[in-house]
Design an enzyme around this catalytic site. Structure first.
Site, mmCIF file in Angstrom:
data_model
loop_
_atom_site.group_PDB
_atom_site.id
_atom_site.type_symbol
_atom_site.label_atom_id
_atom_site.label_comp_id
_atom_site.label_asym_id
_atom_site.label_seq_id
_atom_site.Cartn_x
_atom_site.Cartn_y
_atom_site.Cartn_z
ATOM 1 N N ARG A 152 0.852 -1.182 0.000
ATOM 2 C CA ARG A 152 0.000 0.000 0.000
ATOM 3 C C ARG A 152 0.890 1.234 0.000
ATOM 4 O O ARG A 152 2.103 1.156 0.235
ATOM 5 C CB ARG A 152 -0.873 0.015 1.264
ATOM 6 C CG ARG A 152 -0.047 -0.087 2.531
ATOM 7 C CD ARG A 152 -0.705 0.469 3.755
ATOM 8 N NE ARG A 152 0.152 0.252 4.922
ATOM 9 C CZ ARG A 152 1.171 0.999 5.253
ATOM 10 N NH1 ARG A 152 1.532 2.022 4.496
ATOM 11 N NH2 ARG A 152 1.880 0.738 6.337
ATOM 12 N N GLY A 153 0.285 2.383 -0.244
ATOM 13 C CA GLY A 153 1.032 3.614 -0.123
ATOM 14 C C GLY A 153 1.328 3.926 1.332
ATOM 15 O O GLY A 153 0.737 3.369 2.244
ATOM 16 N N GLY A 154 2.277 4.833 1.562
ATOM 17 C CA GLY A 154 2.574 5.275 2.912
ATOM 18 C C GLY A 154 3.859 4.682 3.457
ATOM 19 O O GLY A 154 4.630 4.043 2.733
ATOM 20 N N GLN A 155 4.080 4.914 4.751
ATOM 21 C CA GLN A 155 5.329 4.511 5.377
ATOM 22 C C GLN A 155 5.055 3.467 6.466
ATOM 23 O O GLN A 155 4.276 2.554 6.238
ATOM 24 C CB GLN A 155 6.049 5.766 5.887
ATOM 25 C CG GLN A 155 6.319 6.754 4.748
ATOM 26 C CD GLN A 155 7.157 7.942 5.158
ATOM 27 O OE1 GLN A 155 8.135 7.827 5.869
ATOM 28 N NE2 GLN A 155 6.768 9.122 4.702
ATOM 29 N N TYR A 156 5.702 3.591 7.626
ATOM 30 C CA TYR A 156 5.485 2.595 8.681
ATOM 31 C C TYR A 156 4.215 2.899 9.467
ATOM 32 O O TYR A 156 3.929 4.055 9.799
ATOM 33 C CB TYR A 156 6.668 2.568 9.648
ATOM 34 C CG TYR A 156 7.827 1.754 9.137
ATOM 35 C CD1 TYR A 156 7.786 0.363 9.123
ATOM 36 C CD2 TYR A 156 8.973 2.378 8.647
ATOM 37 C CE1 TYR A 156 8.849 -0.381 8.637
ATOM 38 C CE2 TYR A 156 10.048 1.645 8.166
ATOM 39 C CZ TYR A 156 9.965 0.258 8.168
ATOM 40 O OH TYR A 156 11.023 -0.472 7.680
ATOM 41 N N HIS A 171 -0.256 -1.715 13.778
ATOM 42 C CA HIS A 171 -1.594 -2.270 13.972
ATOM 43 C C HIS A 171 -1.557 -3.181 15.183
ATOM 44 O O HIS A 171 -0.553 -3.870 15.420
ATOM 45 C CB HIS A 171 -2.051 -3.075 12.752
ATOM 46 C CG HIS A 171 -2.275 -2.257 11.530
ATOM 47 N ND1 HIS A 171 -3.056 -1.123 11.521
ATOM 48 C CD2 HIS A 171 -1.823 -2.415 10.256
ATOM 49 C CE1 HIS A 171 -3.067 -0.615 10.297
ATOM 50 N NE2 HIS A 171 -2.327 -1.370 9.515
ATOM 51 N N LEU A 198 -7.937 1.858 6.238
ATOM 52 C CA LEU A 198 -7.719 2.842 7.298
ATOM 53 C C LEU A 198 -7.735 2.161 8.656
ATOM 54 O O LEU A 198 -8.177 1.033 8.813
ATOM 55 C CB LEU A 198 -8.785 3.934 7.228
ATOM 56 C CG LEU A 198 -10.250 3.481 7.348
ATOM 57 C CD1 LEU A 198 -10.720 3.540 8.805
ATOM 58 C CD2 LEU A 198 -11.147 4.357 6.473
ATOM 59 N N CYS A 225 4.338 6.852 10.098
ATOM 60 C CA CYS A 225 4.177 7.562 8.816
ATOM 61 C C CYS A 225 5.301 8.557 8.556
ATOM 62 O O CYS A 225 5.124 9.511 7.796
ATOM 63 C CB CYS A 225 2.814 8.247 8.746
ATOM 64 S SG CYS A 225 1.435 7.090 8.834
#
Length: 215
Positions: free
Chosen positions: A69-73, A76, A163, A180
């Site tokens: 997916r897009g994004g960084q660390y 969860h 999300l 992020c």
């Protein structure tokens, strides 16, 4: 029609990815309805396509998974509501930027159900909560804490991933990463803000506000 799926037990990350990919392919083929999957994961970190190695502060703390997916660390774990969105973006404007904006608007609308004002920033991903009760940053910037993250992948105009909203996770678990890639600001949750909100309450809010944004 959008099918809502809720998993009561924590779902392993690799299992979730496999299920999402299968469902997204079926949606694209016209063999399955769109779906929103509400779940929790065991404690883990995921690395998006823009993740930087130096942002993984404690690589041995929890399992780390490469996410497409897009994004960084992102962290969860228990106490965090994850909503994976498997939606046909081709019938929802075929505009990725608008779709991401709609996801942000959905989070903000759900938070508003609890009288929490979520906000977005052009230079920071996710949804943020102003914290006037906390001292500002050294440069005088007002303090804000992140309450929700998002990162999606779109394949043949069907989305997956999605999300996460912090309901009542162990916030110290975020210390193993730079969430992020953003330093300075912190992380919060609904319970951390003093709201006795349950996971079921958040699910109701997400379902109630989904149609306000996505129709």
């Amino acid at each position: 029609m959008v099918e809502w799926i809720t998993s009561a037990a924590p779902v392993a990350y690799e299992e979730a990815v496999s299920v999402m990919e299968t469902r997204a392919a079926a949606i694209r083929a016209g063999a399955a309805d769109e779906a929103i999957w509400l779940l929790e994961h065991p404690a883990l970190y995921t690395a998006g396509t823009s993740a930087k190695a130096e942002d993984l502060v404690d690589p041995d703390r929890f399992p780390v998974f490469a996410a497409k997916r897009g994004g960084q660390y992102t962290y969860h774990g228990p106490g965090q509501r994850v909503a994976y969105v498997m939606l046909d973006v081709s019938t929802r404007g075929q505009d990725v930027r608008r779709f991401v904006h709609d996801l942000e608007a959905w989070i903000i609308a759900a938070l508003a159900e609890f009288n929490v004002r979520g906000e977005v920033r052009p230079d920071r991903v996710g949804v943020w909560v102003p914290r006037p009760d906390k001292p500002p940053l050294p440069d005088g910037t007002p303090r804000e804490d992140k309450i929700a993250a998002l990162g999606i992948r779109i394949r043949k105009w069907v989305s997956f991933h999605g999300l996460s909203i912090n309901v009542d996770p162990d916030l110290s678990h975020f210390d193993g990463i730079v969430p992020c890639g953003i330093t300075g600001h912190g992380v919060t949750s609904l319970v951390d803000l003093g709201l006795p909100v349950t996971m079921e309450d958040v699910d109701v809010a997400l379902k109630r506000t989904f149609g306000q944004v996505f129709g």
